[in-house]
Design an enzyme around this catalytic site. Sequence first.
Site, PDB file in Angstrom:
ATOM      1  N   ASN A   7       4.763 -12.576  43.500  1.00 16.58           N
ATOM      2  CA  ASN A   7       4.057 -13.519  42.614  1.00 16.58           C
ATOM      3  C   ASN A   7       3.781 -12.759  41.324  1.00 16.58           C
ATOM      4  O   ASN A   7       2.881 -11.929  41.253  1.00 16.58           O
ATOM      5  CB  ASN A   7       2.754 -13.960  43.284  1.00 16.58           C
ATOM      6  N   HIS A 180      -0.050 -26.123  43.030  1.00 18.85           N
ATOM      7  CA  HIS A 180      -0.511 -25.680  44.362  1.00 18.85           C
ATOM      8  C   HIS A 180       0.335 -26.328  45.474  1.00 18.85           C
ATOM      9  O   HIS A 180      -0.128 -26.453  46.605  1.00 18.85           O
ATOM     10  CB  HIS A 180      -1.984 -26.065  44.622  1.00 18.85           C
ATOM     11  N   ARG A 241     -11.896 -24.230  34.066  1.00 18.53           N
ATOM     12  CA  ARG A 241     -11.198 -25.355  33.432  1.00 18.53           C
ATOM     13  C   ARG A 241     -12.035 -26.628  33.530  1.00 18.53           C
ATOM     14  O   ARG A 241     -12.678 -26.870  34.547  1.00 18.53           O
ATOM     15  CB  ARG A 241      -9.851 -25.603  34.116  1.00 18.53           C
ATOM     16  N   ASN A 335     -14.589 -21.060  52.271  1.00 14.55           N
ATOM     17  CA  ASN A 335     -15.754 -20.178  52.433  1.00 14.55           C
ATOM     18  C   ASN A 335     -17.092 -20.729  51.987  1.00 14.55           C
ATOM     19  O   ASN A 335     -18.119 -20.159  52.314  1.00 14.55           O
ATOM     20  CB  ASN A 335     -15.511 -18.878  51.653  1.00 14.55           C
ATOM     21  N   GLU A 384      -0.254 -18.895  51.047  1.00 16.01           N
ATOM     22  CA  GLU A 384       0.900 -19.209  50.207  1.00 16.01           C
ATOM     23  C   GLU A 384       2.030 -18.196  50.395  1.00 16.01           C
ATOM     24  O   GLU A 384       3.197 -18.563  50.337  1.00 16.01           O
ATOM     25  CB  GLU A 384       0.470 -19.294  48.735  1.00 16.01           C
TER      26      GLU A 384
HETATM   27  P1  ADP Z   1      -7.593 -18.553  42.939  1.00 17.23           P
HETATM   28  O1  ADP Z   1      -7.429 -19.938  42.398  1.00 17.23           O
HETATM   29  O2  ADP Z   1      -7.805 -17.524  41.883  1.00 17.23           O
HETATM   30  O3  ADP Z   1      -6.572 -18.186  43.982  1.00 17.23           O
HETATM   31  P2  ADP Z   1      -9.471 -18.442  45.151  1.00 17.23           P
HETATM   32  O4  ADP Z   1      -8.793 -19.404  46.060  1.00 17.23           O
HETATM   33  O5  ADP Z   1      -9.473 -17.008  45.515  1.00 17.23           O
HETATM   34  O6  ADP Z   1      -9.003 -18.625  43.663  1.00 17.23           O
HETATM   35  O7  ADP Z   1     -10.987 -18.942  44.990  1.00 17.23           O
HETATM   36  C1  ADP Z   1     -11.935 -18.256  44.243  1.00 17.23           C
HETATM   37  C2  ADP Z   1     -13.291 -18.858  44.552  1.00 17.23           C
HETATM   38  O8  ADP Z   1     -13.479 -18.800  45.975  1.00 17.23           O
HETATM   39  C3  ADP Z   1     -14.477 -18.156  43.926  1.00 17.23           C
HETATM   40  O9  ADP Z   1     -15.284 -19.095  43.263  1.00 17.23           O
HETATM   41  C4  ADP Z   1     -15.243 -17.570  45.090  1.00 17.23           C
HETATM   42  O10 ADP Z   1     -16.609 -17.827  44.965  1.00 17.23           O
HETATM   43  C5  ADP Z   1     -14.732 -18.290  46.299  1.00 17.23           C
HETATM   44  N1  ADP Z   1     -14.581 -17.353  47.428  1.00 17.23           N
HETATM   45  C6  ADP Z   1     -13.502 -16.601  47.698  1.00 17.23           C
HETATM   46  N2  ADP Z   1     -13.729 -15.838  48.805  1.00 17.23           N
HETATM   47  C7  ADP Z   1     -14.982 -16.113  49.231  1.00 17.23           C
HETATM   48  C8  ADP Z   1     -15.804 -15.657  50.307  1.00 17.23           C
HETATM   49  N3  ADP Z   1     -15.351 -14.763  51.190  1.00 17.23           N
HETATM   50  N4  ADP Z   1     -17.048 -16.180  50.407  1.00 17.23           N
HETATM   51  C9  ADP Z   1     -17.497 -17.113  49.538  1.00 17.23           C
HETATM   52  N5  ADP Z   1     -16.766 -17.566  48.503  1.00 17.23           N
HETATM   53  C10 ADP Z   1     -15.532 -17.091  48.334  1.00 17.23           C
END
Ligand code: ADP
Length: 397
Positions: A7, A180, A241, A335, A384
């Site tokens: 990626n 996505h 965004r 999460n 992914e």
């Molecule tokens: P991206 O779109 O960059 O792939 P992610 O799917 O990693 O984003 O999501 C990021 C968001 O997920 C953040 O707002 C974060 O708060 C939340 N997040 C990621 N891991 C955890 C976790 N272990 N506990 C709580 N929130 C999480």
Amino acid sequence: MNVLVINCGSSSLKYQLIDSKNEAVLAKGLVERIGIEGSKLKHTPEGKESIQVVTPMENHKIAVGLVIDALINKDHGVVKSMNEIGAVGHRVVHGGEKFKTSTIINEDVLAAIEECNDLAPLHNPANLIGIRACQEIMPTTPMVAVFDTAFHQTMPEVSYLYGLPYEYYEKYKVRRYGFHGTSHMFVSQRAAEFVGKKAEDMKIIVCHLGNGASITAVQNGKSIDTTMGLTPLEGLIMGTRSGSIDPAIIEFIAEKEKLTLPEVMDILNKKSGILGISKISSDFRDLEDALDNGIRLAEVAMDVFSHTVVKYIGAFVAVMNGVDAIVFTAGVGENNIIVREKVCAYLGYLGFEFDKEKNNVKGKETIITTPTSKVIGLIIPTNEELAISRETVNVLK
Ligand code: ADP
């Protein structure tokens, strides 16, 4: 076969080496600051300590070379030679209308991806650089492109056309594409499997709630509508965004703040969303902390976010004339217990019986509704990289 999943961003490169036989991750890593001072590689072989390589990396070819070196290294490598990497699966953000499925990469495919650069100027050129760098280092290894947009190419015209002069679609292919896709496909299939059904027999709404966030209506295994559009800016409110807004706001803000069009777009992409509303952070974990400290705008941001999720769920229930399962995935979806609770609190009208106890988990495949619920609520962690590795193997078969 071992599949190297790549990626590639403009200055970063994430990778995983996956054994397709048992789907085990052999190693994963991240290269940052390619072409910028302070380039470094973090490589994590499965079950071992991570190592860091800090060295100048002028370009992506050098970065890919270092990734291969790390994978075959005597001490922290996981394969003996490059020959043990059977294929490379590349994430490509935009495949336009050309790519409805994943595809083996050749010169024609590269040219067609390049034609989509206009539609994803931040992503596609970087993806192409990553592909070319891998081709130079591994000239005989087959490569497959897996597109974020491909899964959504099944959307009907009524979902993808905007209310704009049709000639913009004809001339410039201005339409909804959706993103996505790899995640929505993986998660919808896994959700069906998890409840012992086939996705082909179900109506599923997948809420991919991460930093970028989108919701897809998956009917009979196919995407029939999704919240992101021509670009990933449309739809839900996201980390930074704005998501969907009244288009007239763009001119209004430009005039009031004396900003150019690109400056306003930058605000919509990078300074809006939950960061913009809360004035605190784009990360939901920071919002949760702020909530504990009674900061009002943190709660407002979370409420507005949840409210938009609920609106699109309602829209997609209408579009599919029903729903069998609503699935939460990605960082926030997997999460964030509070956000899921806020969203599910609205869903009673569907016969969705939320189980607060079962919702009290993070990052684990779980059913979050009662056994008598008419609609099943689920958490399904997305993967992914695994989806790209499966696609790569399938295409090469
Ligand atoms: P991206 O779109 O960059 O792939 P992610 O799917 O990693 O984003 O999501 C990021 C968001 O997920 C953040 O707002 C974060 O708060 C939340 N997040 C990621 N891991 C955890 C976790 N272990 N506990 C709580 N929130 C999480």
